[in-house]
Design an enzyme around this catalytic site. Sequence first.
Site, PDB file in Angstrom:
ATOM      1  N   HIS A  78       0.859  -1.184   0.000  1.00  0.00           N
ATOM      2  CA  HIS A  78       0.000   0.000   0.000  1.00  0.00           C
ATOM      3  C   HIS A  78       0.893   1.230   0.000  1.00  0.00           C
ATOM      4  O   HIS A  78       0.803   2.068  -0.878  1.00  0.00           O
ATOM      5  CB  HIS A  78      -0.933  -0.010   1.204  1.00  0.00           C
ATOM      6  CG  HIS A  78      -1.925   1.109   1.202  1.00  0.00           C
ATOM      7  ND1 HIS A  78      -2.959   1.198   2.126  1.00  0.00           N
ATOM      8  CD2 HIS A  78      -2.063   2.191   0.405  1.00  0.00           C
ATOM      9  CE1 HIS A  78      -3.679   2.288   1.870  1.00  0.00           C
ATOM     10  NE2 HIS A  78      -3.144   2.914   0.838  1.00  0.00           N
ATOM     11  N   TRP A  81       4.507   5.287   5.097  1.00  0.00           N
ATOM     12  CA  TRP A  81       4.008   6.567   5.596  1.00  0.00           C
ATOM     13  C   TRP A  81       4.805   6.988   6.826  1.00  0.00           C
ATOM     14  O   TRP A  81       5.359   6.166   7.538  1.00  0.00           O
ATOM     15  CB  TRP A  81       2.528   6.455   5.983  1.00  0.00           C
ATOM     16  CG  TRP A  81       1.666   5.785   4.956  1.00  0.00           C
ATOM     17  CD1 TRP A  81       1.881   5.741   3.601  1.00  0.00           C
ATOM     18  CD2 TRP A  81       0.461   5.040   5.180  1.00  0.00           C
ATOM     19  NE1 TRP A  81       0.880   5.042   2.972  1.00  0.00           N
ATOM     20  CE2 TRP A  81      -0.010   4.592   3.908  1.00  0.00           C
ATOM     21  CE3 TRP A  81      -0.275   4.727   6.313  1.00  0.00           C
ATOM     22  CZ2 TRP A  81      -1.172   3.834   3.768  1.00  0.00           C
ATOM     23  CZ3 TRP A  81      -1.439   3.966   6.180  1.00  0.00           C
ATOM     24  CH2 TRP A  81      -1.878   3.529   4.918  1.00  0.00           C
ATOM     25  N   TYR A  89      -0.408  13.089  11.397  1.00  0.00           N
ATOM     26  CA  TYR A  89       0.538  12.884  10.299  1.00  0.00           C
ATOM     27  C   TYR A  89       0.479  14.042   9.302  1.00  0.00           C
ATOM     28  O   TYR A  89      -0.547  14.697   9.135  1.00  0.00           O
ATOM     29  CB  TYR A  89       0.256  11.571   9.579  1.00  0.00           C
ATOM     30  CG  TYR A  89      -1.093  11.497   8.901  1.00  0.00           C
ATOM     31  CD1 TYR A  89      -1.258  11.889   7.573  1.00  0.00           C
ATOM     32  CD2 TYR A  89      -2.212  11.027   9.587  1.00  0.00           C
ATOM     33  CE1 TYR A  89      -2.494  11.827   6.951  1.00  0.00           C
ATOM     34  CE2 TYR A  89      -3.454  10.958   8.979  1.00  0.00           C
ATOM     35  CZ  TYR A  89      -3.590  11.350   7.657  1.00  0.00           C
ATOM     36  OH  TYR A  89      -4.816  11.286   7.053  1.00  0.00           O
ATOM     37  N   GLU A 136       0.904   7.898  -3.464  1.00  0.00           N
ATOM     38  CA  GLU A 136       1.717   7.536  -2.303  1.00  0.00           C
ATOM     39  C   GLU A 136       2.928   8.451  -2.159  1.00  0.00           C
ATOM     40  O   GLU A 136       3.269   8.887  -1.055  1.00  0.00           O
ATOM     41  CB  GLU A 136       2.153   6.067  -2.408  1.00  0.00           C
ATOM     42  CG  GLU A 136       1.020   5.073  -2.278  1.00  0.00           C
ATOM     43  CD  GLU A 136       0.240   5.241  -0.980  1.00  0.00           C
ATOM     44  OE1 GLU A 136       0.878   5.310   0.088  1.00  0.00           O
ATOM     45  OE2 GLU A 136      -1.004   5.312  -1.043  1.00  0.00           O
ATOM     46  N   HIS A 140       2.830  11.094   0.896  1.00  0.00           N
ATOM     47  CA  HIS A 140       3.668  10.629   2.003  1.00  0.00           C
ATOM     48  C   HIS A 140       5.169  10.841   1.770  1.00  0.00           C
ATOM     49  O   HIS A 140       5.871  11.335   2.660  1.00  0.00           O
ATOM     50  CB  HIS A 140       3.398   9.143   2.271  1.00  0.00           C
ATOM     51  CG  HIS A 140       1.973   8.836   2.593  1.00  0.00           C
ATOM     52  ND1 HIS A 140       1.378   9.208   3.782  1.00  0.00           N
ATOM     53  CD2 HIS A 140       1.003   8.206   1.860  1.00  0.00           C
ATOM     54  CE1 HIS A 140       0.115   8.811   3.793  1.00  0.00           C
ATOM     55  NE2 HIS A 140      -0.140   8.208   2.631  1.00  0.00           N
TER      56      HIS A 140
END
Length: 268
Positions: A78, A81, A89, A136, A140
Site C-alpha cells: 500500500h 508513511w 501525520y 503515495e 507521504h
Amino acid sequence: MKLWVSLALFGTLFTSVLAKPHHLPSFPDQCGRHPAQSCSAAANQTANSCCVEKKAGLFLLSQFWDVHAGYEDSWTIHGLWNDFCNGSYPSNCDPSRSYTNITEVLVSRRAFKLLQDMNNDWPNSAGHVDDFWSHEWNKHGTCMSTFEPGCYEKKDPFQGMIDYFNTTMKLHKKYNIYKALKRHGIVPGHKYSTSKVQKVIKKEFGMLPDLRCTTEGHLVETWMYFHVNGPVKRMDIVPTLNNNATNCNSTLIYPTKYPNDTANPKIW
C-alpha cells in the site's frame, strides 16, 4: 630470513586491507555511524534534517492482502508513511515535487529493475499504477525530510522519489508476511484467531502488527510501525509496539485471492 619477514609483513598488511570493509562499513549519506533515532530527544537536537526525520519520525509500512491484485502467494504494497510522534501525520508536503509520470521518470533514469518490482508487488487492482504510485509519493514521500533534493549532492529532484520507492520495495521484501504466516501453518482460505496472526508476525519480525479487516471480517491489510536511525533509506529499523491495535474481531478470515474470477485463460 629477510625474505620470510617481508612475506609475513605483506601477508599481515594484505589481511588488514581485506578486513577493513567488514569493520568499517561505508555510509554514502555522510551521516556517520550512529545518527539519531527518529522521535527521540536527540533527533530534535540534530540540525541536519537529511540525517534524521526530526518531526514525522514514526513510520508505518502498509501492506495489502488485495484479493484482486498481485501474486496469489504474496502480499502487495500500500505504502510507506510517516506520522508525527504524537499520532497525527503530515501530507502533501511539497507540491513542487508532486509527480504523475512515475513510470516515465523511472524509465528515464534506467531504473528498470525497480519498475519491474513495483509492477509485480505494488499493483493497483484497478490497473492505474501510476495514479497509485503518484498518490503515495505525493502524499507521504514528499513529507520525509531525508528524501529532499538538498540531501543529494546534485540536488536531483527525482532521486529522493526513486529512493522512496526503492526503500519501500526493500522493506516489503524484508517483511514478507505471506511466507512468515505460511511457516506457521497460516494460509489463505481459512479462519484464524486474530491474536494468533499477530503473535506469529511479532515472532517473525519483532513487531506487533495492526491488522485491518473489512466489515465482513476479511483480513485486508497489515500496518507495521517502527522508528529509524538516520536516513530512511538506511533501513536501520527500530520496532515499536502498537498496544494490540486492530479493527478485526477476535477471529478473522484470511481469504483466497481471485474468488470467482471469470477471466478466460485461453491463449489466443
